[in-house]
Design a protein around this motif. Structure first.
Motif, mmCIF file in Angstrom:
data_model
loop_
_atom_site.group_PDB
_atom_site.id
_atom_site.type_symbol
_atom_site.label_atom_id
_atom_site.label_comp_id
_atom_site.label_asym_id
_atom_site.label_seq_id
_atom_site.Cartn_x
_atom_site.Cartn_y
_atom_site.Cartn_z
ATOM 1 N N LEU A 1 0.825 -1.210 0.000
ATOM 2 C CA LEU A 1 0.000 0.000 0.000
ATOM 3 C C LEU A 1 0.858 1.259 0.000
ATOM 4 O O LEU A 1 0.546 2.234 -0.683
ATOM 5 N N LEU A 2 1.940 1.237 0.761
ATOM 6 C CA LEU A 2 2.830 2.406 0.803
ATOM 7 C C LEU A 2 3.494 2.633 -0.549
ATOM 8 O O LEU A 2 3.622 3.780 -0.997
ATOM 9 N N ALA A 3 3.908 1.563 -1.215
ATOM 10 C CA ALA A 3 4.548 1.703 -2.526
ATOM 11 C C ALA A 3 3.562 2.256 -3.553
ATOM 12 O O ALA A 3 3.897 3.165 -4.323
ATOM 13 N N GLU B 1 10.891 9.318 4.940
ATOM 14 C CA GLU B 1 10.052 9.996 3.956
ATOM 15 C C GLU B 1 9.295 11.169 4.571
ATOM 16 O O GLU B 1 9.171 12.236 3.957
ATOM 17 N N VAL B 2 8.778 11.000 5.775
ATOM 18 C CA VAL B 2 8.059 12.085 6.450
ATOM 19 C C VAL B 2 9.002 13.250 6.745
ATOM 20 O O VAL B 2 8.643 14.417 6.568
ATOM 21 N N PHE B 3 10.220 12.942 7.174
ATOM 22 C CA PHE B 3 11.211 13.998 7.402
ATOM 23 C C PHE B 3 11.481 14.770 6.115
ATOM 24 O O PHE B 3 11.507 16.013 6.102
ATOM 25 N N GLY B 4 11.648 14.048 5.006
ATOM 26 C CA GLY B 4 11.867 14.704 3.718
ATOM 27 C C GLY B 4 10.658 15.488 3.260
ATOM 28 O O GLY B 4 10.785 16.585 2.707
ATOM 29 N N PHE B 5 9.452 14.953 3.503
ATOM 30 C CA PHE B 5 8.217 15.633 3.125
ATOM 31 C C PHE B 5 8.090 16.958 3.857
ATOM 32 O O PHE B 5 7.724 17.973 3.263
ATOM 33 N N ILE B 6 8.408 16.956 5.148
ATOM 34 C CA ILE B 6 8.333 18.196 5.930
ATOM 35 C C ILE B 6 9.352 19.207 5.426
ATOM 36 O O ILE B 6 9.065 20.395 5.318
ATOM 37 N N ASN B 7 10.556 18.743 5.087
ATOM 38 C CA ASN B 7 11.566 19.655 4.550
ATOM 39 C C ASN B 7 11.177 20.203 3.180
ATOM 40 O O ASN B 7 11.448 21.363 2.871
ATOM 41 N N LEU B 8 10.540 19.385 2.356
ATOM 42 C CA LEU B 8 10.162 19.828 1.013
ATOM 43 C C LEU B 8 8.931 20.720 1.011
ATOM 44 O O LEU B 8 8.895 21.760 0.358
ATOM 45 N N PHE B 9 7.890 20.302 1.722
ATOM 46 C CA PHE B 9 6.597 20.962 1.627
ATOM 47 C C PHE B 9 6.269 21.803 2.857
ATOM 48 O O PHE B 9 5.147 22.288 2.989
ATOM 49 N N GLY B 10 7.202 21.998 3.759
ATOM 50 C CA GLY B 10 6.952 22.759 4.977
ATOM 51 C C GLY B 10 6.566 24.203 4.730
ATOM 52 O O GLY B 10 5.826 24.801 5.506
ATOM 53 N N ASP B 11 7.033 24.769 3.624
ATOM 54 C CA ASP B 11 6.695 26.158 3.301
ATOM 55 C C ASP B 11 5.219 26.322 2.947
ATOM 56 O O ASP B 11 4.676 27.419 3.028
ATOM 57 N N ILE C 1 11.276 6.574 -0.068
ATOM 58 C CA ILE C 1 10.513 5.807 -1.051
ATOM 59 C C ILE C 1 11.303 4.572 -1.474
ATOM 60 O O ILE C 1 10.747 3.471 -1.581
ATOM 61 N N LEU C 2 12.598 4.743 -1.693
ATOM 62 C CA LEU C 2 13.446 3.605 -2.059
ATOM 63 C C LEU C 2 13.453 2.543 -0.964
ATOM 64 O O LEU C 2 13.369 1.345 -1.247
ATOM 65 N N LEU C 3 13.523 2.970 0.296
ATOM 66 C CA LEU C 3 13.495 2.008 1.397
ATOM 67 C C LEU C 3 12.161 1.272 1.471
ATOM 68 O O LEU C 3 12.122 0.082 1.796
ATOM 69 N N VAL C 4 11.069 1.949 1.169
ATOM 70 C CA VAL C 4 9.761 1.277 1.130
ATOM 71 C C VAL C 4 9.771 0.217 0.036
ATOM 72 O O VAL C 4 9.290 -0.904 0.239
ATOM 73 N N PHE C 5 10.332 0.551 -1.130
ATOM 74 C CA PHE C 5 10.407 -0.420 -2.218
ATOM 75 C C PHE C 5 11.320 -1.592 -1.885
ATOM 76 O O PHE C 5 11.128 -2.692 -2.395
ATOM 77 N N LEU C 6 12.320 -1.365 -1.043
ATOM 78 C CA LEU C 6 13.263 -2.423 -0.656
ATOM 79 C C LEU C 6 12.817 -3.197 0.587
ATOM 80 O O LEU C 6 13.630 -3.860 1.223
ATOM 81 N N LYS C 7 11.540 -3.086 0.934
ATOM 82 C CA LYS C 7 10.916 -3.845 2.030
ATOM 83 C C LYS C 7 11.368 -3.405 3.416
ATOM 84 O O LYS C 7 11.471 -4.211 4.333
ATOM 85 N N TRP C 8 11.647 -2.124 3.582
ATOM 86 C CA TRP C 8 11.923 -1.521 4.882
ATOM 87 C C TRP C 8 10.890 -0.416 5.113
ATOM 88 O O TRP C 8 11.245 0.768 5.194
ATOM 89 N N PRO C 9 9.608 -0.770 5.213
ATOM 90 C CA PRO C 9 8.569 0.274 5.210
ATOM 91 C C PRO C 9 8.587 1.191 6.426
ATOM 92 O O PRO C 9 8.357 2.393 6.288
#
Length: 130
Positions: free
Chosen positions: A33-35, A89-99, A74-82
């Motif tokens: 589902l995450l992928a 991913e959440v850390f990156g999302f906050i850094n990207l879309f925090g503005d 996202i790569l880690l989710v694809f490599l079965k480390w969800p």
């Protein structure tokens, strides 16, 4: 401003992507589902703002750490480390879309029901500052 048909499809794909990611987290970090959610979110975002603007958004120097964390998650989710992938991913999302968060909150405050909740004394920014 009206949305083109491609942008409307992109909004739908982005919404479905967020829904699948939410369901993936609720189902105890189900990797499938995450992928699917990640793929739908990225494709939807690309359809909404265009390929060139998407590449520019993720390639900006001031956002490179957020991009690396988001795509690495996202790569880690694809490599079965969800679990670890979603955290990164959440850390990156906050850094990207925090503005964009203040803009979203400002928009939500103008909605009928949600606006009343966000303007409540315990939640509104004015009450927190005072």
């Amino acid at each position: 401003m009206w949305l083109s048909d491609t942008q409307k499809i992109g909004v739908g794909l982005t919404a479905f992507g967020l829904f699948f990611m939410l369901m993936g987290v609720m189902m105890f970090f189900d990797g499938g589902l995450l992928a699917i959610g990640n793929i739908l979110f990225l494709v939807g975002l690309t359809l909404v703002i265009g390929t060139q603007k998407t590449m520019y958004f993720f390639a900006r120097k001031e956002k490179i750490r957020g991009t690396a964390c988001f795509l690495g998650g996202i790569l880690l989710v694809f490599l079965k480390w969800p679990f670890i992938g979603v955290i990164i991913e959440v850390f990156g999302f906050i850094n990207l879309f925090g503005d964009f968060f203040p803009v979203v909150v400002g928009f939500l405050r103008r909605l009928p029901v949600i606006g009343n909740v966000l303007s409540a004394p315990g939640i509104s920014k004015k009450a927190i500052v005072e």
